[in-house]
Design a protein around this motif. Structure first.
Motif, mmCIF file in Angstrom:
data_model
loop_
_atom_site.group_PDB
_atom_site.id
_atom_site.type_symbol
_atom_site.label_atom_id
_atom_site.label_comp_id
_atom_site.label_asym_id
_atom_site.label_seq_id
_atom_site.Cartn_x
_atom_site.Cartn_y
_atom_site.Cartn_z
ATOM 1 N N GLU A 18 0.331 -4.233 -2.392
ATOM 2 C CA GLU A 18 -1.094 -4.283 -2.723
ATOM 3 C C GLU A 18 -1.853 -3.151 -2.032
ATOM 4 O O GLU A 18 -2.759 -2.547 -2.627
ATOM 5 N N ALA A 22 -3.512 0.046 -4.047
ATOM 6 C CA ALA A 22 -4.924 0.380 -3.858
ATOM 7 C C ALA A 22 -5.108 1.858 -3.543
ATOM 8 O O ALA A 22 -6.162 2.442 -3.843
ATOM 9 N N ASN A 211 -3.222 -8.847 3.704
ATOM 10 C CA ASN A 211 -4.272 -8.613 2.710
ATOM 11 C C ASN A 211 -5.490 -9.473 3.047
ATOM 12 O O ASN A 211 -5.603 -10.629 2.600
ATOM 13 N N ILE A 367 -4.427 -2.012 3.735
ATOM 14 C CA ILE A 367 -4.559 -0.622 3.278
ATOM 15 C C ILE A 367 -4.321 0.345 4.442
ATOM 16 O O ILE A 367 -3.637 1.372 4.282
#
Length: 378
Positions: A18, A22, A211, A367
């Protein structure tokens, strides 16, 4: 970049995917979904034929006992081999474990050779049982480890067959193959960093990606009873210290029967487990650790107070002054005392829950961690 993540045992690879997605990268996961946990994967190699039929399951038990042959492991290898034509031209391939395909070491090495030949860079992530980790822990030189119950009680040996398989001849051969053929080795937390420092293997630590966009923070508010939650994993309950937690909970239930609600579940799928966790204020996660595992971090991201690994080594490494989790020691009275303090001082629950969320956002944001993986791979 095109990135292939092989294996999934905790949701680590899903959160990493994820984060990488991104940032604009193309990412796929191949794996089994890890049995009852049912983690999502893009390419499934989970055994389907053997579990689907009672006769097949019986035959597999016989084959494992008589011939030391696991038919489900053979099926997983076969399914992975059939996928190989699709698993090519990736810039990075990362294995979540030397046993990422969950098959025999001999078959795994053959399949990895084919996989590596048709892709670019290769990496091995250590975030659980692994050959050098088990070798170091077997020396029993640390204050405690997941092997402590094995050392303390010989009758626990049967619960460590999987862990001890990593120091078997074929599994060691597989690890050495990966050590020689991978471009790098990574570890996910201090419980692997500390043992790896006792080896001559080069490695880098990149913390678990969490996340925090999906895991919403909920400030702790005590309306009536304090809810204490413990999820038992049928494969690792001894290693995680469930017996100590359960004994402590039985004492807490007597001592604070009107103030607490205790929820205990066994081997739930990930999504179902999360439903129970959301209602809890305190999570009893694991005992024999210095740092937090993946499950603990996801709970901390939601603002839960987690009993887990939070040793001085952890606080020193992250240079923390605020308490973000409860260091769960292998001692029933210690667990009872720490639970009692929180039950009698509920304001501490809210404070630690806020600290936990802030820590995860700073050190484990999916991220930010994905960016660190990219730097390491490149």
């Amino acid at each position: 970049m095109r990135i292939l993540l092989v294996g999934e045992f905790s949701r680590l690879h899903n959160s990493l995917k994820e984060g990488l997605t991104a940032l604009g990268h193309e990412v796929h996961i191949v794996g089994t979904g890890d049995d009852f946990k049912k983690y999502p994967v893009d390419f499934s190699i989970a055994s389907r034929v053997i579990p689907s039929n009672g006769l097949f399951r019986f035959c597999n038990k016989v084959f494992k006992k008589v011939f030391m042959l696991d038919l489900e492991a053979l099926e997983r290898a076969s399914r992975f081999r059939k996928l190989l034509p699709q698993l090519k031209n990736y810039d990075v391939v990362q294995l979540i474990n030397s046993n990422a395909i969950e098959t025999s070491p001999r078959l795994a090495e053959k399949l990895y050779r084919k996989l590596f030949a048709q892709n670019n860079k290769k990496f091995l992530l250590i975030c659980g049982d692994e050959t050098p980790i088990v070798e170091v822990l077997l020396k029993n030189n640390l204050k405690y480890s997941v092997l402590t119950p094995y050392f303390d009680d010989a009758s626990n040996k049967k619960y460590y067959n999987y862990t001890l398989s990593y120091v078997g001849k074929q599994q060691k051969k597989l690890f050495n193959f990966l050590k020689s053929n991978c471009d790098g080795i990574l570890v996910s937390d201090l419980d692997y960093k500390i043992p790896m420092e006792h080896t001559d293997i080069d490695f880098s630590l990149i913390p678990n990606p969490i996340n925090t966009d999906k895991l919403k923070f909920s400030p702790i508010k005590i309306d009536s009873r304090i809810i204490i939650f413990h999820g038992i994993n049928k494969y690792s309950s001894v290693k995680k210290g469930s017996a100590i937690f359960l004994e402590a909970l039985s004492k807490i239930e007597v001592k604070y029967k009107d103030k607490v609600e205790i929820i205990i579940v066994n081997s739930l799928a990930y999504d179902e487990y999360q439903k129970y966790l959301q209602s809890a204020h305190i999570l009893l996660d694991q005992i024999y650790s210095f740092d937090q595992g993946y499950n603990a971090l996801e709970a901390m991201a939601q603002g839960k107070v987690v009993f887990t690994g939070a040793e001085s080594e952890f606080y020193d490494y992250y240079q923390l002054t605020d308490k973000v989790a409860v260091n769960a020691l292998p001692d029933v009275d210690s667990i009872v005392d720490q639970l009692s303090f929180l039950i009698e001082n509920p304001e501490e629950l809210a404070k630690m829950g806020r600290n936990a969320r802030a820590f995860v956002e700073k050190e484990h944001h999916f991220i930010k961690i994905a960016e660190r993986y990219l730097e390491n791979w490149q």
